[in-house]
Design an enzyme around this catalytic site. Structure first.
Site, mmCIF file in Angstrom:
data_model
loop_
_atom_site.group_PDB
_atom_site.id
_atom_site.type_symbol
_atom_site.label_atom_id
_atom_site.label_comp_id
_atom_site.label_asym_id
_atom_site.label_seq_id
_atom_site.Cartn_x
_atom_site.Cartn_y
_atom_site.Cartn_z
ATOM 1 N N HIS A 1 0.869 -1.172 0.000
ATOM 2 C CA HIS A 1 0.000 0.000 0.000
ATOM 3 C C HIS A 1 0.911 1.228 0.000
ATOM 4 O O HIS A 1 2.078 1.129 0.367
ATOM 5 C CB HIS A 1 -0.867 -0.036 1.270
ATOM 6 C CG HIS A 1 -1.980 0.951 1.277
ATOM 7 N ND1 HIS A 1 -1.797 2.256 1.642
ATOM 8 C CD2 HIS A 1 -3.291 0.819 0.960
ATOM 9 C CE1 HIS A 1 -2.946 2.899 1.562
ATOM 10 N NE2 HIS A 1 -3.873 2.050 1.146
ATOM 11 N N TYR A 2 0.389 2.368 -0.374
ATOM 12 C CA TYR A 2 1.233 3.561 -0.394
ATOM 13 C C TYR A 2 1.547 4.089 1.004
ATOM 14 O O TYR A 2 2.457 4.889 1.184
ATOM 15 C CB TYR A 2 0.612 4.679 -1.243
ATOM 16 C CG TYR A 2 -0.674 5.254 -0.683
ATOM 17 C CD1 TYR A 2 -0.660 6.291 0.246
ATOM 18 C CD2 TYR A 2 -1.915 4.754 -1.093
ATOM 19 C CE1 TYR A 2 -1.834 6.808 0.763
ATOM 20 C CE2 TYR A 2 -3.092 5.269 -0.583
ATOM 21 C CZ TYR A 2 -3.047 6.303 0.343
ATOM 22 O OH TYR A 2 -4.208 6.814 0.848
ATOM 23 N N ARG A 3 0.834 3.632 2.007
ATOM 24 C CA ARG A 3 1.077 4.101 3.372
ATOM 25 C C ARG A 3 2.246 3.351 4.011
ATOM 26 O O ARG A 3 2.594 2.251 3.606
ATOM 27 C CB ARG A 3 -0.169 3.921 4.231
ATOM 28 C CG ARG A 3 -1.277 4.859 3.830
ATOM 29 C CD ARG A 3 -2.427 4.807 4.809
ATOM 30 N NE ARG A 3 -3.400 5.818 4.450
ATOM 31 C CZ ARG A 3 -4.699 5.597 4.359
ATOM 32 N NH1 ARG A 3 -5.201 4.397 4.607
ATOM 33 N NH2 ARG A 3 -5.509 6.580 4.037
#
Length: 181
Positions: A128-130
């Protein structure tokens, strides 16, 4: 085991330095935990072959630490390249976490993400981008509850698997001492 979107992927890279434009990845390790931070899977720990020129370009700090840990010798002996390391790591991760579900977890993972983006894009895209960055929590605790810092000591081995294990233990410690959830 079925892949679970709530599981967390923990990663650590060892590099020849801190600049992705000139330095390279020399070791990668991954662990998967459930959402309660219990380790449920250990991925391959891979020394990635790099040329003698790349290794010789390391600064004194990296030469010393990666030499003392035996990593430089493991890198020289390795026949694994970055693409093979990515393929093996993703094959492991697919068993536990669907693509795009887990934030990148670890200590100073922004730095790891920079190297993944440069040299191991397919693996970087699996996350995920997080980020779930334990170093952020550490910096907050250092400022808001400095007495809590004394209760957790890291070994700082600069070996990828041990570093991830310490990151998980560190977050477990902060969870028990700081977060009341």
């Amino acid at each position: 085991m079925a892949a679970d979107a709530n599981n967390l992927i923990w990663i650590d890279l060892e590099m020849t330095g801190l600049e992705p434009d000139v330095d390279r990845v020399i070791e990668i390790a991954t662990l998967v935990t459930d959402q309660e931070l219990n380790i449920i899977g250990q991925g391959p720990v891979i020394a990635i072959h790099q040329s003698d020129d790349v290794l010789a370009a390391m600064d004194d700090w990296n030469q010393k630490h990666h030499g003392e840990s035996g990593l430089i010798d493991r890198v020289r002996a390795s026949q694994m390249n970055e693409a093979q390391a990515v393929a093996q790591t993703i094959a492991f991760l697919e068993q536990y976490v669907p693509k795009g579900a887990s934030p990148m977890c670890g200590n100073s993972v922004g730095q790891d993400r920079r190297f993944l983006n440069r040299y191991m894009r397919e693996l970087e895209d699996y996350f995920h981008y997080r980020n779930l960055d334990v170093s952020t929590v550490k910096e907050l605790v250092k400022r808001w509850s400095p007495e809590t810092m004394a209760g957790f000591k890291k070994q700082n081995t600069h070996q990828a698997l041990q570093d991830i294990q310490e990151s998980i233990a560190e977050l477990q410690y902060y969870r028990s001492k700081v977060f009341k959830i």
